[in-house]
Design an enzyme around this catalytic site. Sequence first.
Site, PDB file in Angstrom:
ATOM      1  N   SER A  60       3.998  30.088   3.537  1.00 44.62           N
ATOM      2  CA  SER A  60       5.395  30.210   3.928  1.00 44.62           C
ATOM      3  C   SER A  60       6.173  30.897   2.803  1.00 44.62           C
ATOM      4  CB  SER A  60       5.964  28.826   4.275  1.00 44.62           C
ATOM      5  OG  SER A  60       6.986  28.936   5.226  1.00 44.62           O
TER       6      SER A  60
ATOM      7  N   LYS B 228       4.607  26.850  13.707  1.00 41.24           N
ATOM      8  CA  LYS B 228       5.387  26.262  12.614  1.00 41.24           C
ATOM      9  C   LYS B 228       5.511  24.756  12.828  1.00 41.24           C
ATOM     10  CE  LYS B 228       7.246  27.341   8.733  1.00 41.24           C
ATOM     11  NZ  LYS B 228       6.430  27.953   7.693  1.00 41.24           N
TER      12      LYS B 228
END
Length: 611
Positions: free
Chosen positions: A403, A206
């Site tokens: 996402s 991430k």
Amino acid sequence: MDEPLLPSRKPLGFWKTVLATFVGGLAASIATSVIAFFFFLMILIGGILSQSAPKKIEANSVLKINLSSISELVTTDDWMSFLPGGDKEDQAVSLTQALSAIRKAKANDHIRGIYLNLDMYSGGMASTADLRAALQDFRSSGKFIIAYADSYDQKAYYLSSVADQVILNPEGSVGLVGLASSPIFYHQALEKLGVKAQVFKVGTYKGAVEPFILDKLSEPNREQISVYLSGLWDFILKEVSTSRSIPVDSLRSFAEQGLAFSEAQTFVRHRLVDTLAYRLDVEGLIAHRVGAASPKDLHVVTLADLRDLPDPLDASRSSQDNQVTVVYAEGEIGDNPMSSEGITQELAQRLRELREDDKTKAIVLRINSPGGSAFLSEQIWHEVYELRKNRTIVVSMGDVAASGGYYIASAADAVVASPVTLTGSIGIFGIIPNATELANKIGLNVDVVKTSPYADMSVSSPLAFVLRPLTEDKQLLIQRQVERGYKTFLSRVSTGRDMPVALVDSIGQGRVWLGTKAKELGLVDELGGLEDAIRLAARLAGLPKDYGVNYGTTSRSFIDQLFASKSSDRFTARLRDFFMSDEEKKIREFLRQSYQYSGIQARLPYEYAPY
């Protein structure tokens, strides 16, 4: 004896003159205003009437495609469209409208070819691939495509390479240099200001938080960027190789030797372009190609000119009772009153309304989003999941559906992505700035009176977040909240994709995948564009061959957008956005995200722009 002084008549005459002049000027101003109003009204009505009737396509016409960018949803310039005979060449068209216009041009006997003009093109990669496929289909009809640019950047050249003839300005260049990603890191700059980022995340890959806490890419993030850039580069080289009949190795060598910075004749020698010519000469070549005496006699139509003509696909899609409805989800996910763009709660409401629409038998949700609010992503996911119980819903992914964008996609019956869609990035994070040092430097203090240990963690007390560092126990609470959010994300994907949670976790961890790899991993069902998703939705819903398609509204005028706002904040945001450049919007959004806690996020990096 002196005569008595009498009042002079001159002042009275003077004021009469002044009054007459004022009244006359006022009357003239009113008359001028009335005439101007009716003149403007006539222009407005004439413009509207001219827009309502499809443009007549003359014999031996050429479709000129002049694009600087392309997107799913666009706002048109009202004043340009209202002027009768106004130039439509630069009017914004959506991706759906552009693809439809190319199909119409292929079927129209009066249109002989396409003039492709792509200086400074910046469309997304998947959208560009869709346009390129449409141009290839157009060329299969035997009609010509001629491409010209003063200089081709890499993406413009990729799109133009499908043309019969690629022409370059004698002083131009072809920017075939390879792909690069250059994220900016703010960590040290923020610390010098006295601001530190308190980061809470789940996901090894991430990378959205890294600019705030690191000075360079982490190795996992560097790995994932390298993998998807290499995949994109290979895709571009193979496509160009096929169109231009140049070996992939030769194209790769050209880029690696830096020949893109050579003189224009180099591009001819390496067969990247066919010939060199000046812009005005190209128009003469096209006129000669269609038999026109000169460029002045050339009949040119634009993508906007073809919007109101019937689409060949509609001939077989006549049913009004068996429809596939396309719904668009474009932009960041989040109810941001500072911006007029993005995916809001209105999308969830729209999906719920479709449950009650008897004519709609299947839905295609077209997603082009880097993600955003994890909370709002969950609300939209729920509506997709509930809709799936009594309707067929297929997701079509555009340039990026990552996402939060993938979160909402995972509940659909099926997912269709472009080979170059950036998707996945299953992971979440939260960032809370700590500006204690900055506050001390400028003499700013905050004091708190509270009834319980965690009362100052309320979102109604934002200064308590920013001006005081979080204690370890408070940090632990937020980290647990983020971890719960990640587990929810995993479970949603697991349920929607019928995959074990452990498997989703192994391919999650915030990692971004190209569409091709995502299909191998089971995150995507098929590769293709919007029309492929529509056909799949109709098939899964068992619709008859004459099913109809409702594409909705993909372009709206600025006035329509402005007054569609349901709140004064949104109205103000739309008005503000109209006068802001894209660069100014990016700066505004970066500052908002950097210094304002926006809750738990499921999104790509803030400054992210798909190649």
